[in-house]
Scaffold this active site. Structure first.
Site, short mmCIF file in Angstrom:
data_model
loop_
_atom_site.label_atom_id
_atom_site.label_comp_id
_atom_site.label_asym_id
_atom_site.label_seq_id
_atom_site.Cartn_x
_atom_site.Cartn_y
_atom_site.Cartn_z
N ASP A 255 0.97 -1.12 0.11
CA ASP A 255 -0.13 0.01 -0.08
C ASP A 255 0.77 1.35 -0.04
O ASP A 255 0.44 2.17 -0.87
CB ASP A 255 -1.00 0.08 1.17
CG ASP A 255 -2.03 -1.05 1.27
OD1 ASP A 255 -2.35 -1.53 0.06
OD2 ASP A 255 -2.75 -1.43 2.33
N GLU B 129 1.18 -1.44 5.51
CA GLU B 129 -0.06 -1.83 5.04
C GLU B 129 -0.91 -0.77 5.63
O GLU B 129 -0.70 -0.27 6.68
CB GLU B 129 -0.17 -2.98 5.62
CG GLU B 129 -1.83 -3.78 5.20
CD GLU B 129 -1.81 -3.92 3.68
OE1 GLU B 129 -2.83 -4.38 3.22
OE2 GLU B 129 -0.79 -4.07 2.84
N LYS C 214 -4.88 0.31 6.53
CA LYS C 214 -6.27 -0.42 6.81
C LYS C 214 -7.05 0.19 7.69
O LYS C 214 -6.67 1.32 8.25
CB LYS C 214 -6.00 -1.97 7.56
CG LYS C 214 -5.33 -2.99 6.88
CD LYS C 214 -6.35 -3.66 5.87
CE LYS C 214 -5.48 -4.71 5.05
NZ LYS C 214 -6.29 -5.34 4.21
#
Length: 241
Positions: free
Chosen positions: A73, A104, A106
């Site tokens: 990401d 990452e 989220k």
């Protein structure tokens, strides 16, 4: 007397990030769209506030042996000394030697997402990196040791009742150094980082967590020095395929 307030400026940076992440969470129903939008919030923050020698992008990482990482990401990479960054149909491919950090992104932090982030980080750290001697007027300096690639997780909220409590500590524990998360942010609550000297995690509740995380990241990037001199000929071998 100046009307400027550094405290207000730093609070404004955090509030902007938190508001944008919260808006994404409330406004987008499709999980994929929500995830992409959250990723863009973090990327834009890093692209805006990191020193110009660094760049941030969503990307795959590749090594000179032809191995690729999973899709990452947020990749923080060198742009001053990196000889090439591939761009193809909106996808970025970055050589492993150029990478400083990977994250990452989220919406929430939970045990599943921590595990997923560990897998993503490991897919980058396991790649092969080259390092050449550095030529100078009197000869050459020895090849630089490879820098450790930082890895982490960026979220807005926590799924645990105690957002930054023991469940987070338990999820972060890791014996494989390739899978260890070095730092991360839960924008609504605080940030965490791995303390090498203490061999454990420091978890900090913070009202300005996005700004505190940014400062911690910059501090760790400063201690990483400069990426190694890439062996471009190791990549050139693929021209013969």
């Amino acid at each position: 007397m100046s009307d400027w307030s550094l405290s207000q400026l730093l609070a404004g940076l955090h509030n902007d990030i938190q508001l944008r992440l919260e808006t994404v969470r409330k406004s987008f129903a499709h999980p994929g769209t929500k995830g992409d939008a959250s990723e863009q919030v973090w990327l834009q923050m890093l692209q805006t506030y990191l020193p110009q020698r660094y760049q941030a992008a969503s990307a795959h990482v590749v090594d000179s042996q032809g191995a690729f990482s999973e899709q990452i990401d947020v990749v923080v990479f060198d742009r001053q000394f990196s000889p090439f960054i591939f761009q193809y149909e909106g996808q970025s491919i970055i050589p492993a030697e150029s990478v400083y950090a990977v994250f990452e992104a989220k919406q929430i932090i939970n045990a599943e997402h921590v595990e997923y982030a560990k897998q993503k980080v490991a897919s980058v750290r396991r790649l092969h990196c080259t390092s050449l001697p550095i030529p100078h007027a009197g000869g050459a300096f020895p090849a630089k040791p490879l820098i450790p690639i930082l890895g982490g997780l960026l979220t807005f909220e926590s799924s645990w009742s105690r957002a930054l409590g023991e469940p987070l500590q338990r999820a972060l524990r890791e014996v494989d150094p390739n899978r260890r998360l070095d730092l991360g942010c839960v924008a609504a609550h605080g940030y965490f980082y791995y303390d090498v000297e203490a061999d454990g995690y420091r978890i900090e509740s913070h009202k300005k967590s996005a700004t505190a995380f940014l400062f911690k990241l910059i501090s760790q990037l400063q201690s990483s020095a400069t990426v190694p001199m890439i062996d471009i000929q190791a990549y050139a071998q693929w021209l013969l395929e």
